[in-house]
Design a protein around this motif. Structure first.
Motif, PDB file in Angstrom:
ATOM      1  N   GLN A 142      11.999  -5.016  -1.520  1.00  0.00           N
ATOM      2  CA  GLN A 142      12.224  -3.595  -1.780  1.00  0.00           C
ATOM      3  C   GLN A 142      11.995  -3.176  -3.015  1.00  0.00           C
ATOM      4  O   GLN A 142      12.722  -3.717  -4.103  1.00  0.00           O
ATOM      5  CB  GLN A 142      13.332  -2.990  -1.205  1.00  0.00           C
ATOM      6  CG  GLN A 142      13.242  -1.570  -0.565  1.00  0.00           C
ATOM      7  CD  GLN A 142      14.499  -1.486   0.426  1.00  0.00           C
ATOM      8  OE1 GLN A 142      15.522  -1.978   0.131  1.00  0.00           O
ATOM      9  NE2 GLN A 142      14.379  -0.290   1.069  1.00  0.00           N
ATOM     10  N   VAL A 143      11.271  -2.149  -3.428  1.00  0.00           N
ATOM     11  CA  VAL A 143      11.193  -1.741  -4.804  1.00  0.00           C
ATOM     12  C   VAL A 143      12.609  -0.776  -5.149  1.00  0.00           C
ATOM     13  O   VAL A 143      12.790   0.058  -4.233  1.00  0.00           O
ATOM     14  CB  VAL A 143       9.906  -0.671  -4.897  1.00  0.00           C
ATOM     15  CG1 VAL A 143       9.915   0.051  -6.201  1.00  0.00           C
ATOM     16  CG2 VAL A 143       8.712  -1.517  -4.792  1.00  0.00           C
ATOM     17  N   PRO A 144      13.237  -1.109  -6.087  1.00  0.00           N
ATOM     18  CA  PRO A 144      14.423  -0.364  -6.477  1.00  0.00           C
ATOM     19  C   PRO A 144      14.158   1.209  -6.516  1.00  0.00           C
ATOM     20  O   PRO A 144      12.909   1.777  -7.220  1.00  0.00           O
ATOM     21  CB  PRO A 144      14.840  -0.873  -7.720  1.00  0.00           C
ATOM     22  CG  PRO A 144      14.407  -2.209  -7.837  1.00  0.00           C
ATOM     23  CD  PRO A 144      12.899  -2.148  -6.970  1.00  0.00           C
ATOM     24  N   PRO A 145      14.971   2.195  -6.199  1.00  0.00           N
ATOM     25  CA  PRO A 145      14.796   3.454  -6.253  1.00  0.00           C
ATOM     26  C   PRO A 145      14.538   3.962  -7.740  1.00  0.00           C
ATOM     27  O   PRO A 145      15.487   3.095  -8.855  1.00  0.00           O
ATOM     28  CB  PRO A 145      15.834   3.991  -5.451  1.00  0.00           C
ATOM     29  CG  PRO A 145      16.815   2.949  -5.495  1.00  0.00           C
ATOM     30  CD  PRO A 145      16.426   1.962  -5.513  1.00  0.00           C
ATOM     31  N   GLY A 146      14.128   4.896  -7.983  1.00  0.00           N
ATOM     32  CA  GLY A 146      14.102   5.541  -9.434  1.00  0.00           C
ATOM     33  C   GLY A 146      13.216   5.018 -10.490  1.00  0.00           C
ATOM     34  O   GLY A 146      13.198   5.337 -11.791  1.00  0.00           O
ATOM     35  N   VAL A 147      12.420   3.926 -10.214  1.00  0.00           N
ATOM     36  CA  VAL A 147      11.412   3.430 -10.995  1.00  0.00           C
ATOM     37  C   VAL A 147      10.084   3.242 -10.883  1.00  0.00           C
ATOM     38  O   VAL A 147       9.865   3.406  -9.491  1.00  0.00           O
ATOM     39  CB  VAL A 147      11.986   1.854 -11.694  1.00  0.00           C
ATOM     40  CG1 VAL A 147      13.274   1.791 -12.255  1.00  0.00           C
ATOM     41  CG2 VAL A 147      11.854   0.983 -10.326  1.00  0.00           C
ATOM     42  N   GLU A 148       9.261   3.440 -11.534  1.00  0.00           N
ATOM     43  CA  GLU A 148       7.685   3.210 -11.270  1.00  0.00           C
ATOM     44  C   GLU A 148       7.575   1.625 -11.189  1.00  0.00           C
ATOM     45  O   GLU A 148       7.598   0.926 -12.002  1.00  0.00           O
ATOM     46  CB  GLU A 148       6.994   3.720 -12.400  1.00  0.00           C
ATOM     47  CG  GLU A 148       5.346   3.267 -12.490  1.00  0.00           C
ATOM     48  CD  GLU A 148       4.815   3.835 -11.068  1.00  0.00           C
ATOM     49  OE1 GLU A 148       4.204   3.040 -10.552  1.00  0.00           O
ATOM     50  OE2 GLU A 148       5.078   5.183 -10.714  1.00  0.00           O
ATOM     51  N   GLU A 199       0.769  -1.089  -0.121  1.00  0.00           N
ATOM     52  CA  GLU A 199       0.050  -0.042   0.054  1.00  0.00           C
ATOM     53  C   GLU A 199       0.890   1.299   0.029  1.00  0.00           C
ATOM     54  O   GLU A 199       0.278   2.263  -0.353  1.00  0.00           O
ATOM     55  CB  GLU A 199      -0.855   0.018   1.108  1.00  0.00           C
ATOM     56  CG  GLU A 199      -2.117  -1.005   1.223  1.00  0.00           C
ATOM     57  CD  GLU A 199      -3.170  -1.058   2.436  1.00  0.00           C
ATOM     58  OE1 GLU A 199      -2.828   0.037   2.983  1.00  0.00           O
ATOM     59  OE2 GLU A 199      -3.848  -1.608   2.290  1.00  0.00           O
ATOM     60  N   ASP A 200       2.031   1.211   0.695  1.00  0.00           N
ATOM     61  CA  ASP A 200       2.870   2.419   0.603  1.00  0.00           C
ATOM     62  C   ASP A 200       3.801   2.588  -0.515  1.00  0.00           C
ATOM     63  O   ASP A 200       4.568   3.625  -0.622  1.00  0.00           O
ATOM     64  CB  ASP A 200       3.561   2.455   1.996  1.00  0.00           C
ATOM     65  CG  ASP A 200       4.618   1.167   2.026  1.00  0.00           C
ATOM     66  OD1 ASP A 200       4.722   0.307   1.006  1.00  0.00           O
ATOM     67  OD2 ASP A 200       5.421   1.201   3.147  1.00  0.00           O
ATOM     68  N   GLY A 201       3.624   1.591  -1.286  1.00  0.00           N
ATOM     69  CA  GLY A 201       4.599   1.595  -2.777  1.00  0.00           C
ATOM     70  C   GLY A 201       5.956   1.374  -2.669  1.00  0.00           C
ATOM     71  O   GLY A 201       6.926   1.611  -3.558  1.00  0.00           O
ATOM     72  N   GLN A 202       6.505   0.977  -1.360  1.00  0.00           N
ATOM     73  CA  GLN A 202       7.987   0.754  -1.026  1.00  0.00           C
ATOM     74  C   GLN A 202       8.263  -0.507  -1.268  1.00  0.00           C
ATOM     75  O   GLN A 202       9.498  -0.813  -1.467  1.00  0.00           O
ATOM     76  CB  GLN A 202       8.224   1.263   0.330  1.00  0.00           C
ATOM     77  CG  GLN A 202       7.628   2.751   0.667  1.00  0.00           C
ATOM     78  CD  GLN A 202       8.615   3.636  -0.245  1.00  0.00           C
ATOM     79  OE1 GLN A 202       9.740   3.723  -0.406  1.00  0.00           O
ATOM     80  NE2 GLN A 202       7.924   4.524  -1.129  1.00  0.00           N
ATOM     81  N   SER A 203       7.343  -1.576  -1.402  1.00  0.00           N
ATOM     82  CA  SER A 203       7.896  -2.928  -1.457  1.00  0.00           C
ATOM     83  C   SER A 203       6.833  -3.769  -2.241  1.00  0.00           C
ATOM     84  O   SER A 203       5.644  -3.229  -2.448  1.00  0.00           O
ATOM     85  CB  SER A 203       8.122  -3.646  -0.097  1.00  0.00           C
ATOM     86  OG  SER A 203       6.964  -3.781   0.786  1.00  0.00           O
TER      87      SER A 203
END
Length: 306
Positions: free
Chosen positions: A141-147, A85-89
Motif C-alpha cells: 500500500q502507498v503510505p498516505p500523504g506522499v506522492e 493504475e489507481d495509485g493506491q499500491s
C-alpha cells in the motif's frame, strides 16, 4: 502475496493520516520527474511514524507481465517498483533466493517524505545459499500523504545470524505524546575496535560461529559489538528505528554502492558502537540488526504503464 487485502497482512500505521494529508496539501507536491532521477516529493512527514508489519509468507512468482517491468530502455534490471493504475499500491518485482534462502517482507516504514524502507526476513533458519533464485512480486500500500511516483524504495534484511539482544532502558515519565514508531538517521556513530574480551563474547554455533553481541547499557546509551568487512566493503549504522516501546532496530548500510562486492578484500574487523537510547522506549528493550547491501542503482516507484 503482500497485497493490502491479503489475510496475512497486519496494518499498524502509527500516524494520523488526516493530519498527514493536511500537511501534504499545505506543503504542495513537487512534480515527479523521470524515476531514474529520483525526484523527492515535498510532503512533510514524521520520520518513521508510518509503519506497516506483515506476517511472513512466500511471495508469488513473477508473471510474464511482471517480468516486463524489469526491462527499461532495452536494459534488463534486477528490481522494479511500479505504481498501480489507481495509485493506491505498488508492485515490487525482485530476485529472491530459492528454497530456504527465500525472503519475505516483514515491515514497511516511511523514513521521510521521499524514502520507504522495506525490511525482509528469511522464511527458514539460516542455510548456505546458492546463486540461483526466483523472481517474485510483493505488493504494498502507498503510505498516505506522499506522492508515490519518484518515492525511493530501499530494501534491507534482518541479520540472519542475530541472536536476541536486550538492554534495560530507564523508566521515564512521558511529558508529551510520542509516535509508537519512529526513525532517526544516524551519522558519525561513536565506534571503536572491540577488545579481545569483547570479541570473545560474539560466540555463535556450528552454522554461524559468531553473532553480534550487546555489550552494555547505561542511563542513556547501549553498545553493540559486531564484526564487519574491511573497507571499502564495510557498513555503517544508517538508521535507529523504534518499532514500539520495547523494540528497536539498527539498520546498517553498506558504504560501497558502486561495483557491489567486486572491490572487497578478505578479512574482517570487530567493532563496538554506541547508540543513544530513544526516549520513547522503556523497560526491557529488544534490539534487532538489519543489513542493507550494495545496490547498483537506486530504486524509485515508477508510474503505471499503459
Amino acid at each position: 502475496m503482500t497485497s493490502p487485502e491479503a489475510p496475512r497482512h497486519r496494518h499498524r500505521a502509527a500516524i494520523a493520516s488526516v493530519v498527514l494529508l493536511c500537511i501534504a496539501l499545505l506543503a504542495g507536491c513537487a512534480p515527479a520527474g523521470a524515476p531514474s532521477e529520483g525526484p523527492g516529493p515535498s510532503a512533510t512527514v514524521s520520520p518513521g511514524a508510518y509503519l506497516e508489519e506483515f506476517e511472513l509468507a512466500m511471495a508469488p512468482t513473477a508473471t510474464e507481465e511482471d517480468m516486463g517491468a524489469l526491462v527499461a530502455g532495452g536494459q534488463y534490471r534486477m528490481r522494479a517498483a511500479v505504481l498501480s493504475e489507481d495509485g493506491q499500491s505498488f508492485r515490487l518485482v525482485r530476485l529472491d533466493g530459492s528454497g530456504g534462502c527465500s525472503e519475505a517482507p516483514t515491515r514497511l516504514m516511511l523514513l521521510d517524505s521521499s524514502t520507504i524502507l522495506i525490511t525482509y526476513e528469511r522464511l527458514s533458519p539460516y542455510v548456505s545459499c546458492l546463486a540461483s533464485g526466483t523472481t517474485r512480486v510483493d505488493e504494498f500500500q502507498v503510505p498516505p500523504g506522499v506522492e508515490p511516483v519518484g518515492l525511493e524504495v530501499r530494501m534491507t534484511s534482518i541479520h540472519s545470524a542475530s541472536q536476541p539482544l536486550t538492554f534495560e532502558a530507564p523508566k521515564v515519565t512521558a511529558t508529551a505524546a510520542v509516535p509508537a514508531s519512529s526513525s532517526t538517521a544516524l551519522a558519525d556513530v561513536p565506534a571503536r575496535l572491540a577488545t579481545d574480551e569483547e570479541s570473545a563474547l560474539m560466540t555463535g554455533d556450528k552454522t554461524i560461529p559468531r553473532h553480534p553481541k550487546l555489550l552494555a547499557s547505561d542511563s542513556g546509551t547501549f553498545t553493540i559489538a559486531r564484526f564487519d568487512s574491511l573497507e571499502p566493503c564495510n557498513s555503517v549504522p544508517s538508521e535507529l528505528i523504534v518499532l514500539n516501546a520495547t523494540e528497536v532496530s539498527v539498520n546498517y548500510r553498506a558504504v560501497s554502492v558502486e561495483g557491489g562486492y567486486s572491490d572487497c578484500v578478505p578479512g574482517s574487523v570487530d567493532l563496538a558502537e554506541r547508540f543513544d537510547i530513544p526516549a520513547s522506549v522503556a523497560g526491557t528493550v529488544t534490539v534487532s540488526i538489519t543489513e542493507e547491501t550494495p545496490k547498483p542503482q537506486p530504486l524509485y516507484i515508477e508510474p503505471a504503464t499503459p
